[in-house]
Design a protein around this motif. Sequence first.
Motif, PDB file in Angstrom:
ATOM      1  N   LEU A   1      45.139  44.645  59.996  1.00 16.12           N
ATOM      2  CA  LEU A   1      46.097  45.702  60.318  1.00 16.12           C
ATOM      3  C   LEU A   1      46.589  46.421  59.065  1.00 16.12           C
ATOM      4  O   LEU A   1      47.712  46.921  59.038  1.00 16.12           O
ATOM      5  CB  LEU A   1      47.282  45.123  61.104  1.00 16.12           C
ATOM      6  N   ALA A   2      45.749  46.434  58.067  1.00 16.29           N
ATOM      7  CA  ALA A   2      45.939  47.307  56.907  1.00 16.29           C
ATOM      8  C   ALA A   2      47.076  46.918  55.983  1.00 16.29           C
ATOM      9  O   ALA A   2      47.563  47.745  55.209  1.00 16.29           O
ATOM     10  CB  ALA A   2      46.110  48.763  57.349  1.00 16.29           C
ATOM     11  N   CYS A   3      47.511  45.694  56.015  1.00 14.05           N
ATOM     12  CA  CYS A   3      48.472  45.250  55.009  1.00 14.05           C
ATOM     13  C   CYS A   3      47.779  45.166  53.646  1.00 14.05           C
ATOM     14  O   CYS A   3      46.559  45.206  53.557  1.00 14.05           O
ATOM     15  CB  CYS A   3      49.037  43.879  55.373  1.00 14.05           C
ATOM     16  N   ALA A   4      48.583  45.010  52.612  1.00 16.22           N
ATOM     17  CA  ALA A   4      48.026  44.924  51.266  1.00 16.22           C
ATOM     18  C   ALA A   4      47.461  43.538  51.011  1.00 16.22           C
ATOM     19  O   ALA A   4      48.110  42.524  51.268  1.00 16.22           O
ATOM     20  CB  ALA A   4      49.110  45.236  50.237  1.00 16.22           C
ATOM     21  N   VAL A   5      46.245  43.514  50.500  1.00 22.44           N
ATOM     22  CA  VAL A   5      45.597  42.253  50.132  1.00 22.44           C
ATOM     23  C   VAL A   5      45.912  41.955  48.674  1.00 22.44           C
ATOM     24  O   VAL A   5      45.830  42.842  47.819  1.00 22.44           O
ATOM     25  CB  VAL A   5      44.076  42.354  50.353  1.00 22.44           C
ATOM     26  N   LEU A   6      46.251  40.702  48.420  1.00 23.56           N
ATOM     27  CA  LEU A   6      46.705  40.306  47.089  1.00 23.56           C
ATOM     28  C   LEU A   6      45.758  39.267  46.488  1.00 23.56           C
ATOM     29  O   LEU A   6      45.191  38.446  47.211  1.00 23.56           O
ATOM     30  CB  LEU A   6      48.110  39.692  47.175  1.00 23.56           C
ATOM     31  N   TRP A   7      45.640  39.278  45.185  1.00 18.27           N
ATOM     32  CA  TRP A   7      44.892  38.240  44.483  1.00 18.27           C
ATOM     33  C   TRP A   7      45.804  37.044  44.269  1.00 18.27           C
ATOM     34  O   TRP A   7      46.910  37.190  43.750  1.00 18.27           O
ATOM     35  CB  TRP A   7      44.387  38.760  43.152  1.00 18.27           C
ATOM     36  N   ARG A   8      45.331  35.876  44.695  1.00 15.34           N
ATOM     37  CA  ARG A   8      46.102  34.647  44.499  1.00 15.34           C
ATOM     38  C   ARG A   8      45.232  33.647  43.756  1.00 15.34           C
ATOM     39  O   ARG A   8      44.377  32.983  44.346  1.00 15.34           O
ATOM     40  CB  ARG A   8      46.513  34.086  45.866  1.00 15.34           C
ATOM     41  N   GLU A   9      45.435  33.576  42.466  1.00 15.09           N
ATOM     42  CA  GLU A   9      44.635  32.677  41.639  1.00 15.09           C
ATOM     43  C   GLU A   9      44.889  31.215  41.986  1.00 15.09           C
ATOM     44  O   GLU A   9      44.038  30.347  41.775  1.00 15.09           O
ATOM     45  CB  GLU A   9      44.954  32.921  40.156  1.00 15.09           C
ATOM     46  N   ASP A  10      46.067  30.944  42.560  1.00 16.88           N
ATOM     47  CA  ASP A  10      46.452  29.562  42.832  1.00 16.88           C
ATOM     48  C   ASP A  10      45.888  29.035  44.152  1.00 16.88           C
ATOM     49  O   ASP A  10      46.094  27.878  44.504  1.00 16.88           O
ATOM     50  CB  ASP A  10      47.977  29.462  42.874  1.00 16.88           C
ATOM     51  N   ARG A  11      45.189  29.867  44.892  1.00 22.57           N
ATOM     52  CA  ARG A  11      44.646  29.431  46.183  1.00 22.57           C
ATOM     53  C   ARG A  11      43.135  29.225  46.084  1.00 22.57           C
ATOM     54  O   ARG A  11      42.440  30.002  45.438  1.00 22.57           O
ATOM     55  CB  ARG A  11      44.935  30.487  47.258  1.00 22.57           C
ATOM     56  N   GLY A  12      42.651  28.169  46.757  1.00 22.12           N
ATOM     57  CA  GLY A  12      41.211  27.941  46.804  1.00 22.12           C
ATOM     58  C   GLY A  12      40.658  27.467  45.474  1.00 22.12           C
ATOM     59  O   GLY A  12      41.367  27.391  44.472  1.00 22.12           O
ATOM     60  N   PRO A  13      39.344  27.150  45.472  1.00 22.05           N
ATOM     61  CA  PRO A  13      38.724  26.609  44.261  1.00 22.05           C
ATOM     62  C   PRO A  13      38.651  27.609  43.113  1.00 22.05           C
ATOM     63  O   PRO A  13      38.627  27.213  41.945  1.00 22.05           O
ATOM     64  CB  PRO A  13      37.321  26.201  44.735  1.00 22.05           C
ATOM     65  N   GLU A  14      38.589  28.873  43.409  1.00 19.42           N
ATOM     66  CA  GLU A  14      38.517  29.861  42.326  1.00 19.42           C
ATOM     67  C   GLU A  14      39.385  31.079  42.619  1.00 19.42           C
ATOM     68  O   GLU A  14      39.112  32.171  42.153  1.00 19.42           O
ATOM     69  CB  GLU A  14      37.068  30.287  42.084  1.00 19.42           C
ATOM     70  N   GLY A  15      40.451  30.843  43.408  1.00 21.19           N
ATOM     71  CA  GLY A  15      41.327  31.946  43.771  1.00 21.19           C
ATOM     72  C   GLY A  15      40.857  32.600  45.052  1.00 21.19           C
ATOM     73  O   GLY A  15      39.702  32.430  45.467  1.00 21.19           O
ATOM     74  N   GLU A  16      41.744  33.326  45.680  1.00 24.02           N
ATOM     75  CA  GLU A  16      41.419  33.981  46.945  1.00 24.02           C
ATOM     76  C   GLU A  16      42.080  35.345  47.006  1.00 24.02           C
ATOM     77  O   GLU A  16      43.085  35.601  46.349  1.00 24.02           O
ATOM     78  CB  GLU A  16      41.918  33.143  48.128  1.00 24.02           C
ATOM     79  N   LEU A  17      41.527  36.182  47.823  1.00 22.77           N
ATOM     80  CA  LEU A  17      42.177  37.431  48.177  1.00 22.77           C
ATOM     81  C   LEU A  17      42.917  37.170  49.485  1.00 22.77           C
ATOM     82  O   LEU A  17      42.295  36.785  50.488  1.00 22.77           O
ATOM     83  CB  LEU A  17      41.138  38.543  48.314  1.00 22.77           C
ATOM     84  N   TYR A  18      44.192  37.372  49.446  1.00 25.47           N
ATOM     85  CA  TYR A  18      45.059  36.862  50.498  1.00 25.47           C
ATOM     86  C   TYR A  18      45.905  37.984  51.086  1.00 25.47           C
ATOM     87  O   TYR A  18      46.473  38.803  50.352  1.00 25.47           O
ATOM     88  CB  TYR A  18      45.962  35.790  49.886  1.00 25.47           C
ATOM     89  N   CYS A  19      45.946  38.014  52.419  1.00 19.99           N
ATOM     90  CA  CYS A  19      46.817  38.972  53.094  1.00 19.99           C
ATOM     91  C   CYS A  19      47.988  38.209  53.703  1.00 19.99           C
ATOM     92  O   CYS A  19      47.801  37.381  54.607  1.00 19.99           O
ATOM     93  CB  CYS A  19      46.054  39.717  54.195  1.00 19.99           C
ATOM     94  N   PRO A  20      49.182  38.458  53.222  1.00 16.46           N
ATOM     95  CA  PRO A  20      50.341  37.681  53.667  1.00 16.46           C
ATOM     96  C   PRO A  20      50.830  38.035  55.069  1.00 16.46           C
ATOM     97  O   PRO A  20      51.606  37.288  55.643  1.00 16.46           O
ATOM     98  CB  PRO A  20      51.408  38.019  52.616  1.00 16.46           C
TER      99      PRO A  20
END
Length: 213
Positions: free
Chosen positions: A114-133
Amino acid sequence: MSVTEQPAPGTGPDEAQEQLRDRISADSLTTRRDYLRIVATVSGGLAVGGLGVASGILHRHGDTETLPEARKVTDRLDPGQSVAFRYPGEEDRAVAVRLSDGTLVGYSAVCTHLACAVLWREDRGPEGELYCPCHEGVFDARTGEVTAGPPPRPLPRVFLTEQLDGSVWAIATARSGEPAKDALCRQFGDSRPEVAQRLGCPDATRATETGRT
Ligand code: FES
């Protein structure tokens, strides 16, 4: 460095509509920029000077009205860092990430749900994730594929190149989930058969063979 543009998760109807337009725009603007991926695909990635080559292809294509301008994203991007930027238009939110192994990736930062902003989260997953809150959407940072949550499609890719001085530039975009070669063959199969043939597009090969007979 963290993503610098992070709209609030909760949005009103007007803002939601605007974000939806952003998402549609990010997808629809890709076709006329597919030509740039010829350079990336054939050469294995744009090196120094590649931007000029890419521009030259477009001029030969005769589409100066829609000439996409390469845009400097940042002077430097170190492993684990990300930077938010706008590309290809001023309203098209995007994010560039340097993964821990040095790989440089770029995507539309407009969630395909639904077009929210996707954020880089280095602390998520084995090598970081692109995360939509907004609804816990998660995208693979290396591929843009959806790995969790409701997003229906991968993040549209933004093609990046790095210059010798370390600066990072955005040079092209892709449709969500569209293989680069498919898009290139679709666009150049008829109008630029010599380029399509270099890419190994089946139709271009047949057309060239037919033309020779
Ligand atoms: S808008 Fe991103 S998960 Fe819903």
